[in-house]
Design a protein around this motif. Structure first.
Motif, PDB file in Angstrom:
ATOM      1  N   MET A   1      10.416 -38.547  20.539  1.00 44.01           N
ATOM      2  CA  MET A   1      10.627 -37.245  19.934  1.00 44.01           C
ATOM      3  C   MET A   1      12.132 -37.018  19.713  1.00 44.01           C
ATOM      4  O   MET A   1      12.951 -37.303  20.574  1.00 44.01           O
ATOM      5  N   THR A   2      12.461 -36.493  18.556  1.00 42.96           N
ATOM      6  CA  THR A   2      13.862 -36.221  18.223  1.00 42.96           C
ATOM      7  C   THR A   2      14.217 -34.813  18.687  1.00 42.96           C
ATOM      8  O   THR A   2      13.585 -33.841  18.294  1.00 42.96           O
ATOM      9  N   THR A   3      15.221 -34.709  19.541  1.00 44.55           N
ATOM     10  CA  THR A   3      15.656 -33.400  20.015  1.00 44.55           C
ATOM     11  C   THR A   3      16.646 -32.803  19.028  1.00 44.55           C
ATOM     12  O   THR A   3      17.171 -33.488  18.149  1.00 44.55           O
ATOM     13  N   SER A   4      16.931 -31.517  19.193  1.00 40.21           N
ATOM     14  CA  SER A   4      17.907 -30.852  18.336  1.00 40.21           C
ATOM     15  C   SER A   4      19.255 -31.553  18.395  1.00 40.21           C
ATOM     16  O   SER A   4      19.901 -31.762  17.379  1.00 40.21           O
ATOM     17  N   SER A   5      19.677 -31.934  19.602  1.00 40.56           N
ATOM     18  CA  SER A   5      20.955 -32.614  19.764  1.00 40.56           C
ATOM     19  C   SER A   5      20.946 -33.965  19.048  1.00 40.56           C
ATOM     20  O   SER A   5      21.913 -34.341  18.391  1.00 40.56           O
ATOM     21  N   ASN A   6      19.831 -34.708  19.166  1.00 38.10           N
ATOM     22  CA  ASN A   6      19.719 -35.997  18.487  1.00 38.10           C
ATOM     23  C   ASN A   6      19.705 -35.825  16.977  1.00 38.10           C
ATOM     24  O   ASN A   6      20.284 -36.634  16.258  1.00 38.10           O
ATOM     25  N   ARG A   7      19.016 -34.805  16.492  1.00 37.28           N
ATOM     26  CA  ARG A   7      18.979 -34.553  15.038  1.00 37.28           C
ATOM     27  C   ARG A   7      20.383 -34.241  14.539  1.00 37.28           C
ATOM     28  O   ARG A   7      20.790 -34.718  13.492  1.00 37.28           O
ATOM     29  N   ARG A   8      21.093 -33.439  15.293  1.00 39.24           N
ATOM     30  CA  ARG A   8      22.468 -33.104  14.912  1.00 39.24           C
ATOM     31  C   ARG A   8      23.328 -34.363  14.879  1.00 39.24           C
ATOM     32  O   ARG A   8      24.023 -34.625  13.906  1.00 39.24           O
ATOM     33  N   ASP A   9      23.276 -35.145  15.951  1.00 34.96           N
ATOM     34  CA  ASP A   9      24.071 -36.371  16.030  1.00 34.96           C
ATOM     35  C   ASP A   9      23.705 -37.340  14.918  1.00 34.96           C
ATOM     36  O   ASP A   9      24.581 -37.956  14.300  1.00 34.96           O
ATOM     37  N   SER A  10      22.423 -37.496  14.665  1.00 27.51           N
ATOM     38  CA  SER A  10      21.953 -38.402  13.622  1.00 27.51           C
ATOM     39  C   SER A  10      22.425 -37.941  12.243  1.00 27.51           C
ATOM     40  O   SER A  10      22.886 -38.747  11.434  1.00 27.51           O
ATOM     41  N   ALA A  11      22.328 -36.649  11.983  1.00 30.80           N
ATOM     42  CA  ALA A  11      22.758 -36.099  10.693  1.00 30.80           C
ATOM     43  C   ALA A  11      24.258 -36.294  10.497  1.00 30.80           C
ATOM     44  O   ALA A  11      24.697 -36.716   9.423  1.00 30.80           O
ATOM     45  N   LEU A  12      25.030 -36.010  11.516  1.00 29.42           N
ATOM     46  CA  LEU A  12      26.484 -36.144  11.406  1.00 29.42           C
ATOM     47  C   LEU A  12      26.902 -37.606  11.284  1.00 29.42           C
ATOM     48  O   LEU A  12      27.868 -37.928  10.581  1.00 29.42           O
ATOM     49  N   ALA A  22      34.113 -36.026   6.726  1.00 32.61           N
ATOM     50  CA  ALA A  22      33.202 -34.908   6.465  1.00 32.61           C
ATOM     51  C   ALA A  22      32.524 -34.301   7.699  1.00 32.61           C
ATOM     52  O   ALA A  22      32.371 -33.077   7.753  1.00 32.61           O
ATOM     53  N   PRO A  23      32.074 -35.080   8.677  1.00 28.14           N
ATOM     54  CA  PRO A  23      31.299 -34.469   9.761  1.00 28.14           C
ATOM     55  C   PRO A  23      31.989 -33.308  10.469  1.00 28.14           C
ATOM     56  O   PRO A  23      31.381 -32.255  10.677  1.00 28.14           O
ATOM     57  N   GLU A  24      33.246 -33.484  10.832  1.00 27.07           N
ATOM     58  CA  GLU A  24      33.946 -32.416  11.542  1.00 27.07           C
ATOM     59  C   GLU A  24      34.075 -31.170  10.665  1.00 27.07           C
ATOM     60  O   GLU A  24      33.802 -30.057  11.111  1.00 27.07           O
ATOM     61  N   LYS A  25      34.471 -31.363   9.440  1.00 17.46           N
ATOM     62  CA  LYS A  25      34.652 -30.243   8.512  1.00 17.46           C
ATOM     63  C   LYS A  25      33.326 -29.508   8.257  1.00 17.46           C
ATOM     64  O   LYS A  25      33.261 -28.280   8.347  1.00 17.46           O
ATOM     65  N   VAL A  26      32.286 -30.261   7.970  1.00 17.85           N
ATOM     66  CA  VAL A  26      30.982 -29.653   7.673  1.00 17.85           C
ATOM     67  C   VAL A  26      30.410 -28.988   8.921  1.00 17.85           C
ATOM     68  O   VAL A  26      29.901 -27.865   8.852  1.00 17.85           O
ATOM     69  N   ALA A  27      30.491 -29.660  10.065  1.00 13.93           N
ATOM     70  CA  ALA A  27      29.958 -29.078  11.299  1.00 13.93           C
ATOM     71  C   ALA A  27      30.692 -27.795  11.654  1.00 13.93           C
ATOM     72  O   ALA A  27      30.055 -26.798  12.036  1.00 13.93           O
ATOM     73  N   ASN A  28      32.012 -27.782  11.534  1.00 16.51           N
ATOM     74  CA  ASN A  28      32.768 -26.563  11.820  1.00 16.51           C
ATOM     75  C   ASN A  28      32.358 -25.427  10.891  1.00 16.51           C
ATOM     76  O   ASN A  28      32.198 -24.282  11.331  1.00 16.51           O
ATOM     77  N   ASN A  29      32.199 -25.746   9.616  1.00 18.92           N
ATOM     78  CA  ASN A  29      31.790 -24.729   8.641  1.00 18.92           C
ATOM     79  C   ASN A  29      30.409 -24.166   8.979  1.00 18.92           C
ATOM     80  O   ASN A  29      30.212 -22.945   9.021  1.00 18.92           O
ATOM     81  N   LEU A  30      29.458 -25.049   9.236  1.00 19.07           N
ATOM     82  CA  LEU A  30      28.100 -24.589   9.529  1.00 19.07           C
ATOM     83  C   LEU A  30      28.005 -23.906  10.885  1.00 19.07           C
ATOM     84  O   LEU A  30      27.309 -22.902  11.033  1.00 19.07           O
ATOM     85  N   ASP A  31      28.701 -24.440  11.896  1.00 22.10           N
ATOM     86  CA  ASP A  31      28.681 -23.825  13.225  1.00 22.10           C
ATOM     87  C   ASP A  31      29.272 -22.415  13.198  1.00 22.10           C
ATOM     88  O   ASP A  31      28.806 -21.532  13.924  1.00 22.10           O
ATOM     89  N   SER A  32      30.273 -22.195  12.361  1.00 21.40           N
ATOM     90  CA  SER A  32      30.853 -20.851  12.279  1.00 21.40           C
ATOM     91  C   SER A  32      29.900 -19.878  11.590  1.00 21.40           C
ATOM     92  O   SER A  32      30.017 -18.674  11.763  1.00 21.40           O
ATOM     93  N   PHE A  33      28.962 -20.410  10.832  1.00 22.16           N
ATOM     94  CA  PHE A  33      27.919 -19.575  10.223  1.00 22.16           C
ATOM     95  C   PHE A  33      26.825 -19.262  11.238  1.00 22.16           C
ATOM     96  O   PHE A  33      26.470 -18.111  11.457  1.00 22.16           O
ATOM     97  N   ASP A  34      26.293 -20.312  11.882  1.00 30.62           N
ATOM     98  CA  ASP A  34      25.242 -20.146  12.888  1.00 30.62           C
ATOM     99  C   ASP A  34      25.132 -21.448  13.685  1.00 30.62           C
ATOM    100  O   ASP A  34      25.196 -22.539  13.113  1.00 30.62           O
TER     101      ASP A  34
END
Length: 125
Positions: A1-12, A22-34
């Motif tokens: 089963m893929t956990t939320s943390s694994n999905r995040r890591d896999s996507a990045l 891109a990963p740091e920039k995109v993650a910071n942008n999305l994390d600041s949203f939600d």
């Protein structure tokens, strides 16, 4: 089963294949949203769909460039995916041919926007 943390890591991780910075920039942008945005949005797009084995990442980027160019409403995403296409081995000549195809099926204005994105990508990669 893929956990939320694994999905995040896999996507990045897949995002990093497309563009190293891109990963740091995109993650910071999305994390600041939600705090769930990376897992939900990128998890779906990158972990659930782009990571599938049916077609390779290079072809997926070619298709993505064609679709975003045809939409004509996602210039920032088109700019990114032009660079990502080049980073996955799509050639300048192939991008030119994709844009000509866009001109025929989506119209000249869409192709003109795609040319702007391509020119920027050709300079930066």
């Amino acid at each position: 089963m893929t956990t939320s943390s694994n999905r995040r890591d896999s996507a990045l991780a897949l995002l990093k294949q497309l563009e190293k910075e891109a990963p740091e920039k995109v993650a910071n942008n999305l994390d600041s949203f939600d705090s769930n945005a990376v897992e939900l949005i990128l998890g779906f797009a990158f972990t659930d769909v782009l990571s599938r084995s049916g077609i390779d990442l290079r072809l997926r980027e070619m298709l993505t460039v064609a679709m975003l160019a045809s939409m004509g409403t996602a210039q920032g995403q088109l700019d990114f995916h032009m660079r990502a296409a080049l980073n996955t081995g799509v050639t300048r000549e192939e991008i030119v041919e994709i844009i000509y195809q866009v001109a025929v099926y989506a119209g000249v204005p869409a192709a003109m926007n795609a040319i702007s994105s391509a020119r920027k990508a050709f300079i930066t990669t």
